[in-house]
Design a protein around this motif. Structure first.
Motif, PDB file in Angstrom:
ATOM      1  N   GLY A 202       0.818  -1.211   0.000  1.00 13.17           N
ATOM      2  CA  GLY A 202       0.000   0.000   0.000  1.00 13.17           C
ATOM      3  C   GLY A 202       0.850   1.258   0.000  1.00 13.17           C
ATOM      4  O   GLY A 202       0.554   2.222  -0.722  1.00 13.17           O
ATOM      5  N   TRP A 206       1.003   4.202  -2.784  1.00 13.85           N
ATOM      6  CA  TRP A 206       0.844   5.611  -2.427  1.00 13.85           C
ATOM      7  C   TRP A 206       1.993   6.436  -3.018  1.00 13.85           C
ATOM      8  O   TRP A 206       1.759   7.512  -3.589  1.00 13.85           O
ATOM      9  N   PRO A 211      -3.570   6.732  -4.783  1.00 16.78           N
ATOM     10  CA  PRO A 211      -4.115   6.753  -3.428  1.00 16.78           C
ATOM     11  C   PRO A 211      -5.269   5.786  -3.208  1.00 16.78           C
ATOM     12  O   PRO A 211      -5.416   5.239  -2.114  1.00 16.78           O
ATOM     13  N   ALA A 214      -3.802   2.325  -2.970  1.00 16.23           N
ATOM     14  CA  ALA A 214      -3.097   2.257  -1.678  1.00 16.23           C
ATOM     15  C   ALA A 214      -4.092   2.069  -0.544  1.00 16.23           C
ATOM     16  O   ALA A 214      -3.861   1.274   0.373  1.00 16.23           O
ATOM     17  N   GLY A 215      -5.210   2.782  -0.597  1.00 18.71           N
ATOM     18  CA  GLY A 215      -6.228   2.646   0.439  1.00 18.71           C
ATOM     19  C   GLY A 215      -6.799   1.243   0.513  1.00 18.71           C
ATOM     20  O   GLY A 215      -7.082   0.738   1.610  1.00 18.71           O
ATOM     21  N   SER A 250      -9.489  10.330  -0.713  1.00 19.93           N
ATOM     22  CA  SER A 250      -9.665   9.161  -1.579  1.00 19.93           C
ATOM     23  C   SER A 250      -9.121   7.905  -0.917  1.00 19.93           C
ATOM     24  O   SER A 250      -9.765   6.848  -0.914  1.00 19.93           O
ATOM     25  N   SER A 251      -7.918   8.019  -0.346  1.00 20.29           N
ATOM     26  CA  SER A 251      -7.309   6.860   0.298  1.00 20.29           C
ATOM     27  C   SER A 251      -8.076   6.474   1.558  1.00 20.29           C
ATOM     28  O   SER A 251      -8.267   5.280   1.843  1.00 20.29           O
ATOM     29  N   THR A 255      -9.791   2.932   2.139  1.00 21.54           N
ATOM     30  CA  THR A 255      -9.407   2.120   3.293  1.00 21.54           C
ATOM     31  C   THR A 255     -10.640   1.678   4.069  1.00 21.54           C
ATOM     32  O   THR A 255     -10.802   0.490   4.385  1.00 21.54           O
TER      33      THR A 255
END
Length: 504
Positions: A202, A206, A211, A214-215, A250-251, A255
């Motif tokens: 992740g 990022w 993002p 990554a989230g 966004s991330s 998540t």
């Protein structure tokens, strides 16, 4: 004239930038000279620095498998799992969680871990059980451990590869993770490398300005072990400093959505099983080796011989709900301090620095500090402060604590190996070295000219990803309110050669 930013050309002069390594290098002639050809820079040379680091990782993980081999058959007689340092939850929980009976995690048996770890246990454990049913001569526990060890080692190798990818100019930094004795003895104690691998991937996404992806990885990591969720705090701090909240939002949403999605089936259909992890952590008493354990021991020494008098740590040990609130409050105050440090620092902190500070603060004040939790800090310190002297001192303290911990476990069975005071001393040294690392990383946030990673990247944060850019205008007024001087974006650090300049 035009300035060219630093490239990803490997910078292998660790013996020049790291005082500890510079001292050791004297045994082989000292650091590389200014006109030396760095190893691995010749065309066609196979053993480049990244490949050496990856080979070290594979070697250490192979040795870790050998180190755990005395425990693989599950015949743990005469405390062999402690005397040979080969204990592993993976094998013990194959039986404790009913996987050896074909029980489906959460459906037939409440698992004490977050759902992604439970899914992982079931995905590997149920096929092993089914195969063992048709092949009664095999040792199911041994098969389960070995399959888990193989997959966990792949996640460990992935984590090393990510550190290498994030530090292309400093490949030897990844050796802090790849060659660590901590990995040798703790890699497969539990399923922590599952969460570490997801978290590391992740962070890589990022840094590559993705993002949302990554989230998703952060959410999966948090659904395996809760701590990867902490990365959102450091990202928020950097987002506030740059005024770029959209990548963070966004991330954050990715998540949360990922965590909810993977939890939802168990949360809805087997709610009581899903709650077991949270209830267990709420009800658990003070764990061995923690700050609270050390305080309780000192309470006992100071109040020895008194009648009806309890020290504060002993009282907290007997009142778990209050201890929970206090532990969370201290961690929360630490996070507020890290927030202020991140906003008031003279230049934007690196995300990995802040992430290390948050995870270290969580461990320092947590009432539970299992032996394998040290793995959470390894990749973060390799990214945040890759200076070998302090890392080696911390490693020695961790290995010493592990030895004392196993001796204490033997003593709990009725055979005294070391006095409890010796175990408390080892616990204190472990706690102090983590606190020292916390201080050293925080100091480099406040004094960025001490940061070797910045020096290698021309003052930039290689992990900033979509948050790379100038500071937000509101920051000057905020820093002025605290009477801190104005921030300077991307200054040339002292003793740094500066950017390459071309004349036209």
């Amino acid at each position: 004239m035009s300035a060219q930013p630093p490239t990803d050309r490997p910078d292998v002069a660790n013996a020049t930038s790291d005082g500890f390594v510079r001292g050791l290098s004297q045994a082989i002639g000292g650091p590389l000279g200014a006109h030396a050809v760095p190893p691995g820079s010749r065309p066609g040379r196979f053993w480049t620095a990244p490949r050496i680091v990856m080979a070290l990782a594979c070697l250490v993980l192979a040795l870790s498998w050998v180190q755990k081999s005395p425990c693989m058959d599950g015949n743990w007689q005469n405390n062999v799992q402690y005397t040979r340092y080969c204990y592993t939850d993976v094998l013990a929980l194959y039986y404790a969680e009913g996987l050896n009976e074909g029980k489906v995690p959460y459906v037939d048996h409440p698992v004490e871990y977050p759902v992604v770890t439970g899914y992982f246990m079931g995905m590997l454990g149920l096929p092993v059980h089914a195969y063992g049913e048709s092949h009664p001569n095999i040792n199911q526990g041994s098969w389960f451990y070995n399959v888990n060890a193989l997959v966990l080692c792949l996640f460990a190798v992935l984590s090393v590869a990510v550190v290498l990818a994030l530090r292309r100019r400093r490949p030897w930094d990844a050796a802090i993770l790849a060659a660590s004795p901590i990995v040798l003895v703790t890699a497969t104690i539990n399923w922590d490398f599952l969460a570490i691998g997801l978290f590391a991937l992740g962070l890589f996404l990022w840094a590559r300005r993705r993002p949302v992806a990554a989230g998703v990885l952060f959410g999966l990591g948090a659904a395996a072990k809760l701590w990867p969720l902490f990365i959102l705090g450091p990202i928020l701090i950097v987002a506030l400093r740059t005024g770029r909240l959209r990548p963070f939002i966004s991330s954050f949403l990715a998540t949360g959505a990922t965590w909810l999605l993977v939890n939802l089936p168990v949360m809805v259909f087997w709610h009581e099983s899903w709650l077991r992890f949270f209830r267990l952590n709420s009800e658990r008493p003070v764990d061995w080796g923690t700050f609270w354990y050390i305080g309780r021991y000192l309470d006992g020494k100071w109040n020895a011989g008194t009648v009806g008098d309890q020290g504060p740590f002993q009282w907290l040990s007997d009142h778990t709900p209050t201890l929970n609130y206090l532990s969370y409050a201290l961690f929360g105050l630490s996070c507020v301090g890290i927030l202020l440090l991140g906003l008031l620092a003279p230049r934007r902190p690196r995300i990995s620095q802040l992430a290390f500070l948050v995870v270290a603060a969580f461990l320092i004040f947590s009432k539970v500090w299992s032996q394998q939790y040290v793995l959470w800090l390894l990749p973060l310190i390799a990214l945040a402060r890759p200076k070998w002297g302090a890392v080696i001192a911390w490693t020695i303290a961790e290995i010493g604590y592990l030895a004392a911990f196993y001796a204490e476990l033997i003593g709990a069975g009725g055979k005294t190996v070391i006095p409890e005071g010796t175990f408390v001393l080892a616990s204190t040294l472990r706690l102090v070295t983590v606190a020292v690392l916390f201080f050293l990383v925080a100091r480099e946030v406040w004094r960025p000219e001490l940061d070797d990673v910045r020096r290698s990247y021309g003052g930039a944060d290689p992990d900033a990803g979509p948050l790379d850019g100038p500071e937000a205008s509101w920051l000057t007024a905020f820093r002025g309110y605290f009477r801190v001087g104005p921030s300077q974006e991307a200054p040339v650090l002292p003793d740094e050669p500066g950017p390459v300049v071309q004349l036209r």
